[in-house]
Design a protein around this motif. Structure first.
Motif, PDB file in Angstrom:
ATOM      1  N   ASP A  96       0.858  -1.184   0.000  1.00 47.96           N
ATOM      2  CA  ASP A  96       0.000   0.000   0.000  1.00 47.96           C
ATOM      3  C   ASP A  96       0.891   1.228   0.000  1.00 47.96           C
ATOM      4  O   ASP A  96       1.502   1.575   1.022  1.00 47.96           O
ATOM      5  CB  ASP A  96      -0.909  -0.005   1.227  1.00 47.96           C
ATOM      6  N   PRO A  97       1.032   1.888  -1.113  1.00 50.44           N
ATOM      7  CA  PRO A  97       1.962   3.032  -1.170  1.00 50.44           C
ATOM      8  C   PRO A  97       1.517   4.196  -0.317  1.00 50.44           C
ATOM      9  O   PRO A  97       2.321   5.055   0.051  1.00 50.44           O
ATOM     10  CB  PRO A  97       1.965   3.392  -2.646  1.00 50.44           C
ATOM     11  N   HIS A  98       0.261   4.245   0.023  1.00 53.68           N
ATOM     12  CA  HIS A  98      -0.258   5.393   0.780  1.00 53.68           C
ATOM     13  C   HIS A  98      -0.499   5.064   2.245  1.00 53.68           C
ATOM     14  O   HIS A  98      -1.059   5.881   2.974  1.00 53.68           O
ATOM     15  CB  HIS A  98      -1.553   5.885   0.158  1.00 53.68           C
ATOM     16  N   SER A  99      -0.138   3.865   2.651  1.00 57.12           N
ATOM     17  CA  SER A  99      -0.278   3.422   4.048  1.00 57.12           C
ATOM     18  C   SER A  99      -1.695   3.497   4.566  1.00 57.12           C
ATOM     19  O   SER A  99      -1.937   3.626   5.769  1.00 57.12           O
ATOM     20  CB  SER A  99       0.642   4.267   4.964  1.00 57.12           C
ATOM     21  N   LEU A 100      -2.690   3.401   3.657  1.00 59.32           N
ATOM     22  CA  LEU A 100      -4.087   3.455   4.124  1.00 59.32           C
ATOM     23  C   LEU A 100      -4.474   2.179   4.836  1.00 59.32           C
ATOM     24  O   LEU A 100      -5.310   2.200   5.757  1.00 59.32           O
ATOM     25  CB  LEU A 100      -5.015   3.689   2.923  1.00 59.32           C
ATOM     26  N   LYS A 142       1.079  12.612   6.493  1.00 54.97           N
ATOM     27  CA  LYS A 142      -0.393  12.636   6.531  1.00 54.97           C
ATOM     28  C   LYS A 142      -0.884  12.808   7.944  1.00 54.97           C
ATOM     29  O   LYS A 142      -0.450  12.096   8.857  1.00 54.97           O
ATOM     30  CB  LYS A 142      -0.960  11.350   5.948  1.00 54.97           C
ATOM     31  N   SER A 197       4.608  11.137  10.135  1.00 55.51           N
ATOM     32  CA  SER A 197       4.151  10.965   8.747  1.00 55.51           C
ATOM     33  C   SER A 197       3.675  12.297   8.164  1.00 55.51           C
ATOM     34  O   SER A 197       3.261  13.201   8.895  1.00 55.51           O
ATOM     35  CB  SER A 197       3.025   9.946   8.699  1.00 55.51           C
TER      36      SER A 197
END
Length: 1683
Positions: free
Chosen positions: A1417-1421, A1461, A1459
């Motif tokens: 998961d490249p977006h760490s969701l 985000k 992070s």
């Protein structure tokens, strides 16, 4: 019937008589009377007892009982015994005198009972009544009234009592002071006197014959004195009339000398009452009685009173009679009675008074005088015998009076004279002529009937009275026979006596028969001695001519023929035997018919046949010529009666045809042409008939005479060149031409057929067109005279008819046929199309009817023009308004018959289905016309043509009737037309068509089909205006058609009926819908191949028609088709263009009418929606990275169709049945259409619809799916779900890619809360789709299932385990979104089933940690969802399960503290707090190190610009405090870091640092590692980094310059981690920057030469990877070996 029962029944009835309802009272009285008929004594006894027992009963009820008793007594007086009579008498007497006041109804009823009993028991009654009639006291009013009535009802019983009664009464007269009592005494005296006179007149029957008039003279005179001298002077009119009524009969009982003495006073006194009273009947009656009494005694004083008497009586007779007043009529009778008395005693004085008054100008005076004269002639015949000449001469002036009342009175006087021999005197002929003249008056309106009391029919018209008088005199007065015969014959021929022909003929017939009975000589008329009598030829002509109109003038035809028959010997000696046979036949024919049913043409033919037969019997040319001469002489007499003159022309033609002298024939024909009034249409017609009839015997002479006349000066004088332009001359010549043309036509029609063919073109038609076409200076001038056109048309018609009827017609080649047809069409087209005023078009069409049947045949174009022209000329004619004359109606009917004949004649030349189709095609526009009268006419013509086709059908081989469906489809909807006549004709058309089909199938013409015959019975239902009955009948008709229609004709019938859906007549349109649906129900199973065509036609019709009933019918039709061919209908509807128009949507909704059908339709649509791929990649998408997907058409259409079907309320049951499949399919359809574009072919339509004023439903694929899903939920009963999702904005979220997941979540939440019972099957359907090839579908289904675990409903439905298994199976899904949603669903157990968390703790923790370790998961969701889920689960899992993963989790989440985000920072920090929370009191040293190491970043993040991160830091620090085992530090955290409380960061940091210093001095936790170095390092970093968040945490790409060189700054968390764990020797690892910050100095690894962070920081790859990979990293760092 037992006596007690009768008594009880009578008592019950008597009790009921007090009912308040008058009707009930009357019925009770009737019942009592009826019971009294059977048992009179018992009923009378019951009534008597009831009245005695109920003395307080109100008098109205007592009155009714007494009336019932009177009825019973009157009917059964002979059955009563004395005891019963005595009881009844006593009761009635008591009731009558119970009260002194007058209660008329009650006391009168009691009196009537006494009178009724007195008819049998006079003694008992008189005993009771006289007991109440005592001297010295005035009796009760009704006692006197009862005595009077008894005297009238029982003369012989009462007269013996009169002497004593009068002696008692006379003293009472002076005592009576009230007028009421005096009236009663007067009435009693009147009845006493009348009874006495009747008794004396019938002494032979009287019980006491010794009674004499003088017995009562003294008492009567005493009473007379009081009445006349005292009471007559009263002001009360009623009393005066009562007195005068009594004086009349009393005068006969007065002594003679007393009467003679009183007359001078009595007569003036009575006459004076005429002036005082309007109603004078009683005065006149009394006066007549007084006069009779005076004459009977030979009074001498009467002569002196005569003038006054005559004047007063004459004034009374001249009063106009009012038939509504019987008293006035009776008064006239009494006055005439007085005149009779005076005529007998003084006739001279009477006539001297009356006859001069006949000359008066006053109508009333003349009428009254004539009435007196007539009465005197009848009543005093002997006295008037010698006065006859005097009376006759006095009638001269009344005969000249024109007043109808005077005339009526004169006729009545003449009638009286006839009976008494006056008319035999000189001057009597004038009286007879007067009677005949009055008989000839025109009939008046229906008079009123005379009253029953009228002596003469005064209200009859003068004519009626005269007719009855003439017949009465001629038949009943024998002495008048020689006066009337043969004198009455003189009145036959004068035109002025035409109206009197019927009574004249009847009287003459009777007189002739009486004469014939006497002898032949007496019967024969002596014409020599009676020169004024008409000749036999004149009588024959007259009687025969007037017989042509037989019912006119009260049936003068029959009367004339009877007279003609009776006079046969006077007409010609040879005619008696033949007329004895022929005349009765004519009379019988008249008796069999009425004026309405008699055919004038047939009757005239019979009369002409009678004339021909007569001429043949006579066979005397001289006699025949004389007769024809007389006929020609009488022609001018009939100028006012065209019909009779027309017939006389025919008689002349018949007579000339029988004549053998050609000279006489031509002479008479020439005279007729010269003297005829050519302007008169009837005369032209009659003259032409004359020529035609004559041509039967003299064809050449007739043609020659016509040509001679054309060349004669008479004709040329009117046709000169200079006269042709003058209106009058032109008009005259046109009329003459019309006559000649018509003559040629009749000649052609009546001439012998073997001769006419040779002359029809060469002579007849040539001359006809020569007369019609006028040329002036070589230029053809068209005539404008309609009469000339009519004559030409009629002549052509007769010529054509003559050719057709000829035996050689088949071989005759008519060269001028086309020319004549063209000429007729010109005439037809020239007529106004909207009105019908002349018979031109009728006769022109009739001519064409005969022409088309001749050879050669017309060309097709000419024939089509002929049909169209004739139809347009007739069909468009407006109907006549109500009340128009019958002639117009007759003309219209004749024109329609002519059109029928023409069309039938044309059809006869092509008796094939194709020929029939051609005719119907011409009629079709008129059948569908919006005007009712045009439809009626067109249907009538169609029925006529079909019936003709059926009657003449000859099928040599079995061939199909290929246009049956088209024709039935055209006619059957008209069975519900607004006009009843159209409906009847339409049924007749369908009936004929069904039999035509049977004929083509090989059935015989006389075969009767039971099914087809049912149509005739259905006609009655079409008469009814009720729409329900009407359309039910249409449905029955459609069922009959369905049973008999061949299969191959069904589709053509349906398509034709579809055309009728837009019929202007709404009833027909509705009928078409009824029939279509009936046919589809009955025969729809064979239409599978035609379904697309039918559906297409239905759609097009719906676009044309806007009516609601058409819409409903189309829906029902589609429903019926779909119930038999569901797949075909669905495919056909799906094949329509998108977006679906409103009509297609309507048809889709029609498929939801029946649950089982709806289930099939929904299943088919689901299959269509899932069969094809939901979208296709466009070339733009394949060539670039931008999305480019277009929806495929079939699934899109199926989605739109699903929405329409689901929008129908009726689809609810089917939706419930397919709920899970529909929900799952539509939800996934929503997901796979996110961001999908419309196909290019539909994008332009969508743009146009957006720009339109009223845009149809959006075609956007995702919106269509969402709308369909909403509709499905609504139909499934989940309105709450739809509403809840709408309030939460879920539907809008579902439509967007960004919000779709959230929208699914909200939908699942709403389903869990509001539609729990549906979830097991829905879940099962969604689980089956989790292996879909489309990622978005897997995402959607997973999101829905994950959200279900957030609700407790999964426990209620026992779905938890299966949901967990299904979600766990998706952890390895290739989609990060699916994996993320799996983790969310697993975490949702904490909300829905916290008690289940421990049972599944290891599984859940493993899944969450797996999510933290997700590398794809490249977006760490996924990691974010794992951290959120762990935060929810930590408090619920078992401690032993948590202990093994605690450190791993703490270390794994540390990199997310910094992070990029916000969500990741917030979630990781909050999870760190939860980790501290679950470790309270049991924290291991390893984890404690992580807690201590996390303090710095947590403290630093308190200054994070994102509020969620700040709040998470507060939360984490509050929960870290207890684990630090330092109460003061924990208290500071609790004090400064409360939620919602403001934070002073400097103050908080100072307090924290102080406590940390103190901790460093005292040692950490009392043992372990020395805290000095760690605490000092921690404190150093905290104090030196105050308020420097921006410098501590620069962006990864930011740079800073320190001491003349650039270095990349690693994240503060990495520095802190390294410094916290490796602070033994920090001097070589830190450097002070120009920005007054401590910066760590990276080290270079001695083995790998990579610049490394501290060893403990290598577990946090992302910050350090970013730092170490920077190209600006320092080159010289202390060497250090990587661990």
């Amino acid at each position: 019937m037992a006596e007690p029962y009768v008594k009880k029944l009578s008592t019950v009835l008597l009790e009921a008589i007090t009912d308040k309802d008058p009707l009930v009272q009357e019925q009770v009285c009737g019942a009592l009377c009826a019971l009294g008929e059977a048992r009179p004594a018992e009923v009378l006894r019951a009534c008597e007892e009831y009245l005695w027992q109920h003395e307080k009963l109100a008098h109205p009820y007592r009155t009714m009982i007494l009336r019932a008793m009177e009825t019973v007594v009157s009917s059964h007086i002979s059955d009563l015994d004395k005891d019963m009579a005595r009881a009844v008498i006593f009761l009635a007497s008591s009731e009558m005198t119970r009260v002194k006041d007058l209660v008329c109804d009650w006391q009168q009823a009691a009196s009537n009972v006494l009178v009724a009993v007195g008819k049998q028991f006079i003694g008992l009654v008189m005993e009771e009544v006289l007991s109440k009639f005592q001297p010295g006291a005035l009796p009760h009013y009704f006692v006197v009234q009862t005595l009077a009535n008894l005297a009238a009802s029982n003369v012989f019983g009462m007269v013996p009592f009169l002497t004593s009664i009068l002696s008692t009464m006379l003293p009472m007269l002076g005592m009576a002071k009230h007028d009421t009592m005096r009236v009663a005494f007067c009435c009693a005296l009147q009845h006493f006197s009348e009874s006495t006179l009747e008794y004396l007149a019938n002494l032979d029957q009287a019980p006491d014959p010794t009674v004499r008039k003088d017995t009562f003279a003294t008492d009567i005179f005493s009473a007379y004195d009081i009445l006349f001298n005292h009471w007559l002077q009263s002001r009360e009119a009623k009393l005066r009339l009562a007195v005068v009524e009594a004086l009349g009969p009393m005068s006969h009982l007065l002594p003679s000398e007393k009467l003679e003495e009183q007359l001078p006073k009595l007569l003036p006194g009575v006459l004076a009452l005429y002036r005082k009273h309007a109603e004078t009947f009683h005065v006149s009656k009394s006066l007549g009685q007084i006069l009779e009494a005076a004459v009977s005694v030979g009074s001498r004083t009467l002569e002196a009173q005569l003038d006054a008497l005559l004047a007063a009586l004459h004034a009374q007779i001249c009063v106009p009679v009012e038939s509504s007043s019987p008293l006035v009529v009776s008064n006239r009778k009494e006055v005439l009675r007085c005149f009779t008395v005076l005529a007998c005693c003084s006739p001279d004085r009477l006539l001297a008074f009356l006859l001069p008054k006949l000359d008066a100008n006053n109508e009333r005076t003349r009428v009254g005088t004539l009435q007196v004269v007539r009465h005197v002639i009848n009543s005093a015949a002997s006295q008037m015998e010698v006065k006859k000449p005097f009376i006759l001469s006095s009638m001269r002036l009344p005969l000249l009076d024109t007043n109808s009342k005077v005339k009526r009175a004169v006729v009545q006087v003449i009638s009286a004279m006839a009976h008494h021999g006056y008319l035999e005197q000189p001057g009597g002929e004038a009286m007879v002529a007067y009677i005949v003249q009055q008989c000839a008056l025109p009939p008046e309106a229906e008079p009123q009937k005379p009253g029953p009391d009228s002596e003469d029919p005064a209200t009859d018209s003068v004519r009626d009275v005269s007719i009855s008088t003439l017949y009465l005199v001629s038949t009943t007065v024998d002495r008048m026979s020689h006066v009337l015969w043969p004198h009455l014959l003189e009145f036959l021929t004068p035109v002025r006596f035409t109206g009197a022909l019927t009574p004249l003929c009847r009287s003459l017939v009777h007189l002739a028969q009486k004469r014939e009975e006497v002898g032949a000589d007496a019967f024969l008329i002596q014409y020599d001695s009676n020169v004024t009598l008409p000749s036999p030829y004149a009588i024959t002509t007259r009687l025969l001519t007037v017989s042509s109109n037989p019912y006119l003038g009260d049936g003068r035809g029959a009367a004339s023929l009877r007279l003609l028959s009776v006079l046969h010997r006077n007409i010609h000696p040879l005619l008696g035997q033949r007329w004895a046979t022929t005349v009765p036949l004519l009379l019988e024919h008249l008796d069999e018919h009425t004026e309405e049913t008699l055919s004038q043409k047939e009757w005239e033919e019979r009369l002409l046949a009678f004339l021909r037969d007569t001429l043949a019997v006579v066979s005397d040319n001289t006699w025949i010529c004389q007769l024809s001469l007389e006929m020609c002489r009488q022609l001018p007499c009939y100028n006012g009666t065209p019909q009779e003159k027309n017939f006389l022309y025919k008689c002349i033609g018949t007579t000339l045809g029988a004549a053998s002298s050609k000279e006489v024939v031509r002479k008479h024909l020439q005279e007729l042409l010269e003297t005829a009034r050519h302007q008169e249409e009837a005369e032209r017609e009659g003259l032409a008939c004359c020529f035609g009839i004559c041509a039967t015997s003299h064809l050449d002479d007739v043609l020659a005479q016509l040509e001679d006349f054309m060349r004669s000066d008479v004709f040329r004088r009117s046709t000169g060149i200079f006269n042709i332009f003058k209106d009058r001359s032109e008009n005259e010549v046109e009329k003459v031409k019309s006559t000649l043309i018509l003559c040629y036509g009749h000649v052609a029609a009546r001439a012998p057929r073997e001769l006419v063919l040779a002359k029809v073109e060469s002579d007849i038609l040539r001359n006809i067109f020569q007369y019609f076409s006028t040329k002036v200076l070589g230029i053809k001038v068209e005539t404008k005279d309609p009469a000339l056109k009519l004559c030409l048309i009629q002549s052509v018609c007769m010529a054509s008819q003559a050719i057709c009827s000829s035996a050689q017609a088949g071989s005759f080649h008519f060269l001028r046929k086309a020319e004549l047809v063209a000429q007729m069409m010109e005439f037809i087209k020239a007529e106004p199309p909207d009105s019908l005023r002349t018979p031109i078009r009728k006769k022109a069409m009739l001519a064409c009817t005969y022409l088309v049947s001749l050879e050669p045949a017309l060309e097709e174009r000419v024939q089509a023009d002929l049909i169209r022209g004739c139809l347009h000329s007739v069909m468009a004619v407006l109907p006549e308004p109500e009340g128009e004359e019958d002639r117009q109606e007759s003309l219209y009917l004749d024109t329609m018959h002519a059109l029928e004949d023409l069309l039938t004649s044309l059809l006869r030349r092509n008796m094939t289905p194709q020929g029939l189709q051609i005719m119907v095609e011409h009629l079709s526009p008129w059948i569908r016309s919006p005007r009712g009268h045009e439809r009626v006419r067109a249907l009538g013509l169609s029925a006529c043509l079909l019936q003709h086709f059926l009657e003449h059908l000859h099928v040599s081989a079995l061939v199909p009737f290929h246009n049956l469906g088209l024709l039935i489809g055209l006619f059957s909807p008209r069975c519900a037309d607004l006009w009843p006549a159209t409906r009847q004709e339409a049924v007749s058309c369908v009936y004929a068509l069904l039999y035509l089909q049977l004929g083509y199938e090989g059935f015989s013409r006389d075969y009767r089909d039971d099914v087809a015959e049912q149509l005739l019975a259905l006609k009655e239902g079409l008469v009814h205006p009720d729409p329900a009955i009407l359309f039910h009948t249409c449905h029955s008709i459609a069922q009959i058609i369905a049973k008999r229609l061949p299969p191959e004709q069904l589709i053509s019938l349906l398509l034709t009926l579809f055309e009728s859906l837009g019929d202007p007549d709404k009833n027909c349109s509705r009928a078409a819908t009824v029939m279509v649906n009936c046919l589809l129900r009955e025969r729809g199973s064979m239409l599978q191949e035609k379904v697309p065509e039918i559906v297409s036609v239905l759609r097009s019709k719906l676009q044309e028609a806007r009516e609601e009933h058409v819409l409903q019918a189309a829906q029902h039709s589609v429903y019926l088709l779909a119930s038999q061919h569901c797949a075909a209908v669905v495919s056909s509807l799906l094949g329509g263009s998108l977006p679906f128009d409103s009509h297609t949507c309507t048809l889709w909704r029609a498929l939801a009418l029946e649950p089982s059908l709806t289930t099939q339709v929904l299943g088919l649509l689901l299959e269509k929606m899932s069969r094809d791929v939901p979208f296709k990649e466009t070339r733009a998408f394949l060539l670039s990275s931008s999305p480019g997907r277009e929806a495929t058409l079939l699934p899109l259409a199926a989605t739109c169709a699903l929405h329409e079907v689901l929008s129908a309320l009726e689809s609810g049951p089917a939706v419930l049945e397919l709920y899970p499949q529909l929900f799952a399919a539509l939800l996934l359809r929503v997901s796979c259409t996110l961001g999908v574009l419309l196909p290019r072919s539909l994008q332009a339509k969508e743009r146009r619809s957006v720009g339109s004023a009223v845009a149809p439903r959006s075609l956007e694929p995702c919106s269509c799916a969402v709308d369909a899903l909403q509709a499905m939920l609504l139909r499934g009963g989940n309105e709450d779900v739809v509403r809840r999702v709408e309030l939460e904005g879920g539907w809008q979220l579902l439509r967007t890619s960004a919000g779709h997941e959230e929208g699914v979540t909200r939908l699942a939440s709403a389903m869990a809360k509001c539609a729990g019972p549906r979830l097991p099957l829905v879940m099962k359907a969604l689980v089956c789709t989790q292996s879909s090839v489309y990622e978005i579908q897997r995402v959607t289904s997973t999101a829905f299932l994950a959200e279900l675990l957030n609700s407790n409903v999964v426990n209620d439905l026992m779905l938890l385990e299966s949901l967990l298994d299904n979600l766990a199976a998706r952890q390895k899904d290739t989609s990060a979104s699916v994996r993320r949603l799996v983790l969310r669903g697993l975490a949702n157990i904490a909300s829905s089933s916290p008690e289940k968390v421990q049972a599944h703790g290891p599984q859940l923790l493993t899944a969450m940690i797996g999510g933290l370790d997700d590398r794809d998961d490249p977006h760490s969701l996924v990691a974010l969802e794992a951290m959120v889920g762990l935060a929810r689960l930590l408090e619920l899992v078992k401690r032993q399960d948590l202990r093994s993963v605690l450190l791993h989790v703490a270390i794994r989440i540390r990199p997310f503290f910094d992070s990029e985000k916000t969500e990741l920072r917030s979630a990781s920090i909050r999870l760190f707090g939860h980790l501290n929370q679950v470790c309270h009191g049991g924290c291991e040293d390893v984890f404690l190190e992580q807690v201590v190491a996390g303090l710095v970043p947590l403290l630093l993040h308190l200054q994070d610009p994102q509020a969620p991160v700040t709040n998470a830091c507060r939360f984490a620090l509050r929960l870290c405090g207890p684990n630090l085992q330092h109460e003061e530090l924990a208290a500071v955290f609790q004090k400064h870091l409360q939620e919602g409380r403001g934070l002073h960061f400097g103050e908080f940091l100072n307090a924290t640092c102080k406590l940390l210093v103190r901790v460093g001095r005292t040692g950490y936790r009392g043992g372990g590692r020395g805290p000095g170095t760690e605490t000092e390092g921690l404190l150093c970093r905290c104090t030196t980094s105050r308020n420097c968040w921006a410098a501590w945490r620069p962006p990864a790409s930011s740079t800073s310059r320190a001491a003349g060189r650039t270095s990349v700054l690693p994240p503060p968390c990495s520095w802190g981690s390294w410094c916290c764990t490796r602070s033994r020797s920090t001097s070589h690892l830190w450097t002070w920057s120009r920005s007054r910050q401590w910066l760590p100095v990276p080290q270079r690894c001695s083995s790998c030469s990579r610049t490394q962070p501290p060893w403990c920081a290598r577990r946090l790859p992302r910050p350090w990877a970013a730092w170490s990979s920077s190209p600006e990293a320092p080159a010289a760092v202390p060497a250090r070996v990587c661990a």
